[in-house]
Design a protein around this motif. Sequence first.
Motif, PDB file in Angstrom:
ATOM      1  N   GLU A 195       0.488  -0.795  -4.683  1.00 25.80           N
ATOM      2  CA  GLU A 195       1.664   0.080  -4.716  1.00 25.80           C
ATOM      3  C   GLU A 195       1.280   1.528  -4.438  1.00 25.80           C
ATOM      4  OE1 GLU A 195       3.476  -0.539  -8.472  1.00 25.80           O
ATOM      5  OE2 GLU A 195       4.535  -2.377  -7.878  1.00 25.80           O
ATOM      6  N   THR A 225      -8.792   1.739  -1.293  1.00 22.68           N
ATOM      7  CA  THR A 225      -7.992   0.668  -1.902  1.00 22.68           C
ATOM      8  C   THR A 225      -8.786  -0.627  -1.988  1.00 22.68           C
ATOM      9  OG1 THR A 225      -5.984   1.682  -1.002  1.00 22.68           O
ATOM     10  CG2 THR A 225      -5.829  -0.596  -1.734  1.00 22.68           C
ATOM     11  N   THR A 273      -1.779  -4.986  -8.388  1.00 20.04           N
ATOM     12  CA  THR A 273      -0.432  -4.541  -8.017  1.00 20.04           C
ATOM     13  C   THR A 273      -0.354  -3.016  -7.977  1.00 20.04           C
ATOM     14  OG1 THR A 273       0.510  -6.520  -9.036  1.00 20.04           O
ATOM     15  CG2 THR A 273       1.995  -4.675  -8.637  1.00 20.04           C
ATOM     16  N   TYR A 274      -0.945  -2.366  -8.975  1.00 17.46           N
ATOM     17  CA  TYR A 274      -0.906  -0.902  -9.023  1.00 17.46           C
ATOM     18  C   TYR A 274      -1.651  -0.299  -7.822  1.00 17.46           C
ATOM     19  CZ  TYR A 274      -1.631   3.854 -10.654  1.00 17.46           C
ATOM     20  OH  TYR A 274      -1.677   5.221 -10.745  1.00 17.46           O
ATOM     21  N   ALA A 280       0.058  -6.151   2.321  1.00 12.29           N
ATOM     22  CA  ALA A 280       0.719  -4.902   1.941  1.00 12.29           C
ATOM     23  C   ALA A 280       1.006  -4.047   3.176  1.00 12.29           C
ATOM     24  CB  ALA A 280      -0.128  -4.135   0.933  1.00 12.29           C
ATOM     25  N   SER A 319       0.736   1.813  -0.750  1.00  6.81           N
ATOM     26  CA  SER A 319       2.011   1.815  -0.021  1.00  6.81           C
ATOM     27  C   SER A 319       2.736   3.140  -0.173  1.00  6.81           C
ATOM     28  CB  SER A 319       2.895   0.672  -0.528  1.00  6.81           C
ATOM     29  OG  SER A 319       2.257  -0.583  -0.358  1.00  6.81           O
ATOM     30  N   ARG A 320       2.731   3.697  -1.382  1.00  6.63           N
ATOM     31  CA  ARG A 320       3.406   4.992  -1.583  1.00  6.63           C
ATOM     32  C   ARG A 320       2.753   6.080  -0.747  1.00  6.63           C
ATOM     33  NH1 ARG A 320       3.430   3.454  -7.054  1.00  6.63           N
ATOM     34  NH2 ARG A 320       1.588   4.731  -7.413  1.00  6.63           N
TER      35      ARG A 320
END
Length: 431
Positions: free
Chosen positions: A156, A176, A152-153, A198, A159-160
């Motif tokens: 995220e 990633t 999840t990290y 994602a 995505s950020r």
Amino acid sequence: ATQKKRRAQLHDAGNDEGAEDDASAPKAGSENGVQAGAKKVARGSAGGADRNSAAMDVAVNVEETSEATAEAAAKMVAAKTKIIIEEYVRACNSYHSNLDERRVAVEKAEERSLRTLVELHGCAMAEAERLLAPAKEQIGQQHARELADRRTYALEAHSREVLGNRRFDKRGEKSTLKVLMEHGGCTEPHAQQLLEEANIKVTAALADKKAAAQKAMLMRPREPGTVWVVETQPYCRGAGRTSSTIIGTFLTEAEATARAEAYWVNDAYMVDCFGMISCNTAPYSASACVGAGEGVMTVSVLAVDVMQLQTNMLKKALQLRGAATNGTREELRSRLNGLLQLPSTDEVKAMRTVLQETPERSLQLKTLRDVASLPATKEMLTATRIGVAVGKLRAHADNEISSLAADIVQAWRMRLCVEKEKDLELYGNTP
């Protein structure tokens, strides 16, 4: 044997004494003997009872001592078992740089704990595995949660970065994927699937962000006498200085922004540490390390005054607007200034898009006021079809919007009628 012989002698002596007493005093002896025998029997009975009670007490004490010893031993074994399991959990939860190292450490800790439990309990391996099973299940669940948190990290963070920079980066996607496989416990197909999911969400968020940026561009007016340009400002580490360069002029801010975003893919070399500077409240601006760390490049969208443009950029700006590009620099500037007093076709089309697609009342009113200031001509209305969008707003539920749209349509009709009358006076009624 000696004691038995002595008791026999004493018994014989007692019998002899008793016989003599009986001979001298038969009646008294008989009574005394009966009383003495009774007392002796009583003493013997009391002594036997005492001995039986003492024996029973000893047996009870021995049994209680055995139970206490067994209970203490069981407590000690339970305490040692707890310590072994805690050491197993601690070894499994210790820091490991990667999943392979963690797996090896867990296997070693499990083997060591099972061997110790077998030696402590003197049981079979199956019983030791049963004792370790709850802790093993707890470690498995905790490990699964950690892997899910890591995945999840990583997603995220991806995505950020994409949302912050408003672009996808192949190097970032590879990084990633590597994190998902090495630290998230994913196989390569699973990692790619998670990244694709994602990216779908990020693409939708980017579309919303782009729509918000387009809306902000439409609301941000261009200053009179200026044109939209894309400027690059590289910092050369070797020379230690900066020199800005305009790489193109554009009719609208949206076109300039699209060219600036494409610069990092088409023109820059080895882009790294990309970072957005601007937001929707300001034109586009971004910077990054380029050329394998040789320098920093900043690309910006600016509204530059015509007087600051060089000859080549003046010619490009005039060419975009379909005007002549011959003459001196001053003539070119004067010609471009005259053209900038009128909005371009693309700018008018952008206004039409706002009127047709934006439900926000304040933005519609602002756009209608800008449309009202346009010098309406037949050519402009035909090329942009802005009149269709304004005409539909006459039936708008908001009274102010419908009234302003009706006034604009009436003014345009009067203007076009005047132009038609002039054409008739000049050229007559042509077929």
